[in-house]
Motif scaffolding. Structure first.
Motif, short mmCIF file in Angstrom:
data_model
loop_
_atom_site.label_atom_id
_atom_site.label_comp_id
_atom_site.label_asym_id
_atom_site.label_seq_id
_atom_site.Cartn_x
_atom_site.Cartn_y
_atom_site.Cartn_z
N GLU A 282 30.56 34.96 39.85
CA GLU A 282 31.03 35.98 38.90
C GLU A 282 31.58 37.20 39.64
O GLU A 282 32.65 37.73 39.29
N GLN A 283 30.87 37.64 40.67
CA GLN A 283 31.32 38.81 41.43
C GLN A 283 32.58 38.51 42.25
O GLN A 283 33.47 39.37 42.37
N LEU A 284 32.67 37.32 42.80
CA LEU A 284 33.89 36.95 43.54
C LEU A 284 35.09 36.96 42.61
O LEU A 284 36.20 37.36 42.99
N SER A 285 34.90 36.52 41.38
CA SER A 285 35.98 36.52 40.40
C SER A 285 36.36 37.93 40.01
O SER A 285 37.55 38.26 39.90
N ILE A 286 35.37 38.80 39.82
CA ILE A 286 35.65 40.20 39.45
C ILE A 286 36.44 40.89 40.55
O ILE A 286 37.38 41.64 40.28
N HIS A 287 36.07 40.65 41.82
CA HIS A 287 36.75 41.30 42.95
C HIS A 287 38.00 40.54 43.40
O HIS A 287 38.62 40.92 44.39
N ASN A 288 38.33 39.45 42.69
CA ASN A 288 39.55 38.68 42.96
C ASN A 288 39.61 38.22 44.42
O ASN A 288 40.63 38.34 45.10
N ILE A 289 38.50 37.69 44.91
CA ILE A 289 38.43 37.19 46.28
C ILE A 289 38.75 35.70 46.26
O ILE A 289 37.94 34.88 45.81
N THR A 290 39.92 35.36 46.71
CA THR A 290 40.38 33.97 46.73
C THR A 290 40.73 33.55 48.15
O THR A 290 40.75 34.38 49.07
N GLY A 291 41.01 32.28 48.30
CA GLY A 291 41.43 31.77 49.61
C GLY A 291 40.29 31.42 50.53
O GLY A 291 40.51 31.07 51.69
N ILE A 292 39.04 31.53 50.06
CA ILE A 292 37.88 31.17 50.87
C ILE A 292 37.47 29.75 50.52
O ILE A 292 37.26 29.43 49.35
N GLN A 293 37.34 28.92 51.54
CA GLN A 293 36.89 27.54 51.33
C GLN A 293 35.37 27.54 51.25
O GLN A 293 34.68 27.75 52.24
N MET A 294 34.84 27.32 50.04
CA MET A 294 33.40 27.30 49.85
C MET A 294 32.85 25.91 50.18
O MET A 294 33.40 24.89 49.75
N VAL A 295 31.78 25.90 50.94
CA VAL A 295 31.07 24.66 51.27
C VAL A 295 29.66 24.79 50.70
O VAL A 295 28.92 25.71 51.07
N GLY A 296 29.32 23.89 49.78
CA GLY A 296 28.10 24.06 49.02
C GLY A 296 27.05 23.01 49.25
O GLY A 296 27.21 22.06 50.03
N VAL A 297 25.95 23.18 48.53
CA VAL A 297 24.78 22.31 48.64
C VAL A 297 24.45 21.73 47.27
O VAL A 297 25.06 22.10 46.25
N VAL A 298 23.47 20.85 47.24
CA VAL A 298 23.13 20.16 46.00
C VAL A 298 22.68 21.12 44.90
O VAL A 298 22.76 20.79 43.71
N GLY A 299 22.23 22.32 45.30
CA GLY A 299 21.72 23.26 44.30
C GLY A 299 22.77 23.72 43.30
O GLY A 299 22.42 24.11 42.18
N TRP A 300 24.06 23.71 43.68
CA TRP A 300 25.06 24.25 42.76
C TRP A 300 26.38 23.49 42.76
O TRP A 300 27.22 23.69 41.87
N ILE A 301 26.60 22.61 43.69
CA ILE A 301 27.94 22.05 43.89
C ILE A 301 28.43 21.23 42.70
O ILE A 301 29.64 21.07 42.50
N THR A 302 27.53 20.71 41.87
CA THR A 302 27.97 19.91 40.72
C THR A 302 27.57 20.56 39.39
O THR A 302 27.42 19.88 38.38
N SER A 303 27.41 21.89 39.40
CA SER A 303 27.03 22.60 38.17
C SER A 303 28.28 23.02 37.42
O SER A 303 28.98 23.96 37.83
N LYS A 304 28.54 22.34 36.31
CA LYS A 304 29.74 22.67 35.52
C LYS A 304 29.63 24.01 34.82
O LYS A 304 30.65 24.59 34.43
N THR A 305 28.41 24.48 34.66
CA THR A 305 28.24 25.79 34.00
C THR A 305 28.81 26.92 34.86
O THR A 305 29.01 28.02 34.37
#
Length: 839
Positions: A282-305
């Motif tokens: 939510e904060q990354l969206s508010i600050h319009n921070i794009t172009g970062i390749q996020m690498v995630g874990v099982v805790g959130w990587i498949t959360s459609k919410t």
């Protein structure tokens, strides 16, 4: 508060052991969200709702129960899967014949406070008669949950003293692998020890050596990030920054966002649980921070919410590890129909609520999901819950001594520790093919999918599988990634680069920048004589002795071999002058031969003159032996031929000088000296002088002959192929002997230069010897200081110069008279010139 509750619970438990201790309820009952009676009971704690409203704590009245809202679809489906698995086991009756399984599922609202309350409710029997003694037995045989590692740690620590087994479907924290602290904990997923190492493999495989790291400030994030950082260090990955926050720490969250925005790393590894990730996105969206390749874990990587139109713009192309997606037959039908009749079997009423009506009103906010099932295929933890329920059933089968036909002995009393030991022994395969067993830490084998956030043509978001990690396979087969199918950050098709410094090409080495991580470096060209044939080489390699780096300094090539060849300009010039000298000498010889009967040829000792011309021809020719690639024979030939021919030449000149002196003595009255130096003596003297040089040369080539030598000291980049002298003494003995004869000849000629004679040859010999000596005296320092093939060229020049000096000084005046002044080439002219003058 956790310490207080644990202490209170333990105290109550110890008191219950005492004789005649009566049970009494302290506080109000906490009722499960879903429940069902059975011969054996499985407890569960899930965060079905995510928001908790605290009551007033004014201390003027009894606090009201906590209220929960905002349904978490993920945990609701997990609860449904647990009920589905229980109903399937009860319905089939094969695994536990004549035994029914009941359940109590509590909603923790994502709160530690509610979680503790639910745990207490599960461990205490709510149905007892006041005044009865406590039976010291828990009413449940196992607890399934929780979803997060942090709350699972609380659950396991609380139930641990009572040895009540806890089976988690999604808690991956490596801290839970400690059997000393968590002896009754199990999980149907793997420890994050494997996920942290797999993350490092993923980052390394994609060539990212400069990454940022963000983690939840709890056991899950801290332990997981520590594993990743250790694995990343071993793989040569550098971390630009490591920041963490917890869901309630807004200031730290802002610091994390600012760090990510200002960092130079294009890749960020987020070892973050679902709730923290929701806030971060939510904060990354508010600050319009794009172009970062996020690498995630099982805790959130498949959360459609996490996905909204605004957040997907920031998270598009995210990559990470997920629990494998497994289809479980019959579950969707159960979600749509059977669940609502089985777990929520009351109608919605709006009268004054009795206790039963309260139980029916509790799940009312879930009814909006009654006809919704599109999300079911994407929920990956539900298979782990299914396996957890079946693991409990298999353990019960062992303890109740179930037989296929004889049924189970359901009246047996099961102690919690017995259940723990039985779970350690379970080993079975579920209907969708997965093999279930627990290792020594109570975890399942690590099996992950690598998923990529992609958007299809219809605009819907898909978690596309692009690889896998399976710890059960051999090391070289565990990790597979198909980069061709990956969509990267911002929807790019080209993989982003995330390095502190660009790769150093072959021919250079890395030099770490002072005060910065090892991934930040400068590219330094390899030093002379060194190469690097790999990208990002830490060190340059020295080329072997006969090799030298190419221009790019990425491979060793044979050094250029330098020697004076016939094909180069210098060699051609020297050959020309050598052959020119031979030609002139031959012409002079022909001329002298044709005029051999003329007075001037006879008067100057024609025999020694022809021998001298022959030796000069050999001198000119011997210079050719110095040109070309040195060999063993050419090295011996060039020095011996040079020494012998020059001694022969100087011997002839010396003989001519002595003849001049003897001739003058013979003209004096009463002198008979010429009989002592007649033609025979002249030949013998030349032969004797030459033979001495032959002896010196034979000794030289016998004891330590010259040989081809690769000189690699003078030039680093090339080899000088030259003739080593072998014996220095032999070389200087040859030169010294030539010099000695030349000096002796020069002295005699100098003394005879003014003798009154018609055609005094001594003055021409003097001049020739002067040139000869000057050339060879100059040759010595030039020879010593000249590099490579120039050393040979200097020696050839000295040979040619001295030979031309002898040829022109001695024979040019005679040839001039023969060709241009024939009137002086007569006996009368010579006789007239030789008449004695009066004193």
């Amino acid at each position: 508060m956790l310490f207080f509750l644990n202490t209170l619970l333990l105290f109550h438990h110890l008191n219950a052991k005492a004789e005649n201790t009566l049970c009494r309820m302290m506080g109000d009952n906490k009722y499960p969200l879903f429940s069902k009676e059975g011969d054996v009971t499985i407890g569960a704690v899930f965060a079905v709702r995510s928001k908790e409203t605290l009551p007033s704590f004014a201390f003027t009245q009894k606090p009201q129960p906590l209220s929960c809202s905002s349904v978490t679809l993920r945990d609701f489906r997990i609860a449904q899967m647990m009920i589905f698995a229980v109903e399937e086991i009860n319905r089939n009756g094969i695994l536990l014949p004549n035994v029914s399984i009941g359940y109590k599922i509590y909603d923790t609202c994502g709160s530690r406070l509610s979680s503790m309350s639910a745990i207490m409710a599960l461990m205490n029997n709510q149905k007892f008669e006041a005044g009865r003694k406590c039976n010291r037995l828990t009413p449940i045989h196992a607890i399934i949950g929780e979803t997060e590692s942090a709350t699972t740690v609380i659950l396991s620590r609380t139930t641990g003293p009572f040895r009540i087994p806890v089976i988690s479907h999604s808690a991956g924290c490596d801290c839970l692998s400690n059997r000393k602290d968590f002896p009754s904990f199990f999980r149907t997923m793997s420890s994050d020890y494997y996920q942290g190492r797999a993350l490092a493999l993923l980052v390394k495989h994609l060539g990212w050596t400069w990454v940022g790291a963000v983690n939840s400030d709890n056991d899950y994030g801290n332990y997981g990030m520590e594993i990743f950082l250790n694995a990343a260090k071993k793989e040569g990955i550098c971390i630009e920054y490591t920041v963490k926050f917890y869901r309630t720490e807004y200031e730290k969250l802002q610091k994390v966002v600012k760090t990510m925005k200002q960092g130079s790393a294009k890749v960020v590894v987020a070892f973050v649980s679902f709730f923290e990730m929701e806030l971060l996105v939510e904060q990354l969206s508010i600050h319009n921070i794009t172009g970062i390749q996020m690498v995630g874990v099982v805790g959130w990587i498949t959360s459609k919410t996490l996905i909204t139109p605004n957040t997907f713009r920031v998270m598009k192309g995210s990559l990470g590890f997920a629990v494998r997606k497994i289809y479980i037959e019959g579950f969707i039908d159960f979600v749509m129909n059977a669940f609502w009749d089985t777990a929520i079997s009351c109608s919605q009423r709006h009268s004054n609520l009795s206790q039963d009506e309260l139980n029916c009103s509790r799940p009312q906010d879930l009814f909006v999901l009654k006809n919704y099932s599109e999300d079911v295929p994407e929920h990956r933890y539900i298979s782990n819950v299914y396996k957890a329920v079946y693991a409990v059933a298999h353990a019960l089968r062992i303890l109740l001594k179930c037989r296929e036909r004889g049924g189970c002995e359901k009246d047996l009393t099961i102690q919690p520790q017995q259940m723990v030991e039985a779970l350690k022994k379970v080993n079975f395969t579920v209907k969708f093919g997965d093999h279930v067993w627990f290792d020594s830490t109570g975890a399942a084998v690590a099996q992950y999918e690598v998923v990529n956030w992609q958007q299809d043509k219809n605009g819907s978001i898909q978690f596309k599988a692009v690889g896998y990690y399976d710890a059960s396979l051999p090391p070289e087969q565990r990790f597979v990634l198909n980069t061709k199918n990956i969509i990267w950050a911002e929807g790019q098709l080209e993989k982003p680069r995330s390095v502190c410094s660009e790769s150093c090409p072959p021919g250079t080495r890395k030099a770490v920048q002072k005060g910065r991580p090892v991934c930040c470096y400068d590219c330094i060209p390899c030093a002379d004589g060194e190469i690097s044939n790999e990208t990002d080489s830490n060190n340059c390699m020295q080329c072997p002795g006969e090799y030298w780096p190419n221009a790019e300094r990425n491979t060793c090539v044979l050094k250029a071999v330098e020697f004076l060849s016939f094909t180069e300009v210098m060699g051609i010039v020297l050959v020309f002058f050598s052959l020119f000298g031979v030609g002139i000498t031959i012409l002079v010889t022909v001329l002298f031969y044709r005029k051999k009967d003329t007075p001037i040829v006879k008067a100057n000792n024609s025999e020694l003159s022809f021998l001298l011309l022959y030796s000069l021809t050999l001198c000119f020719l011997c210079s050719l032996t110095f040109i070309g690639r040195p060999t063993e024979w050419s090295c011996m030939l060039r020095h011996t031929a040079f020494g012998i021919t020059f001694v022969l030449c100087i011997s002839c000149v010396l003989g001519k000088t002595i003849v001049v002196l003897m001739a003058f003595k013979a003209t004096l009255p009463g002198s008979n000296v010429m009989k002592w130096f007649g033609p025979v003596q002249q030949r013998l003297s030349v032969l004797a002088f030459t033979f001495i040089q032959v002896i010196i040369c034979v000794l030289w080539i016998t004891i330590a002959p010259p040989f081809p030598y690769k000189n690699m000291k003078y030039y680093k980049e090339k080899i000088i192929l030259e003739c080593s002298l072998g014996s220095i003494v032999g070389f200087w003995a040859v030169l010294g002997y030539i010099g000695l004869l030349a000096l002796f000849c020069f002295i005699l000629a100098f003394l005879a230069r003014t003798l009154p004679d018609n055609f005094n040859e001594a003055k021409f010999i003097t001049f020739s010897m002067l040139i000869f000596c000057a050339v060879w005296i100059t040759f010595i320092p030039a020879y010593v200081s000249s590099p490579g093939k120039f050393t040979v060229a200097v020696e050839i020049f000295a040979i040619l110069a001295s030979s031309f000096g002898l040829l022109f000084c001695i024979f040019a005046p005679k040839c001039f008279i023969i060709l241009f002044k024939p009137e002086e080439n007569t006996k009368q002219y010579l006789m007239g010139k030789t008449q004695c003058k009066p004193y």
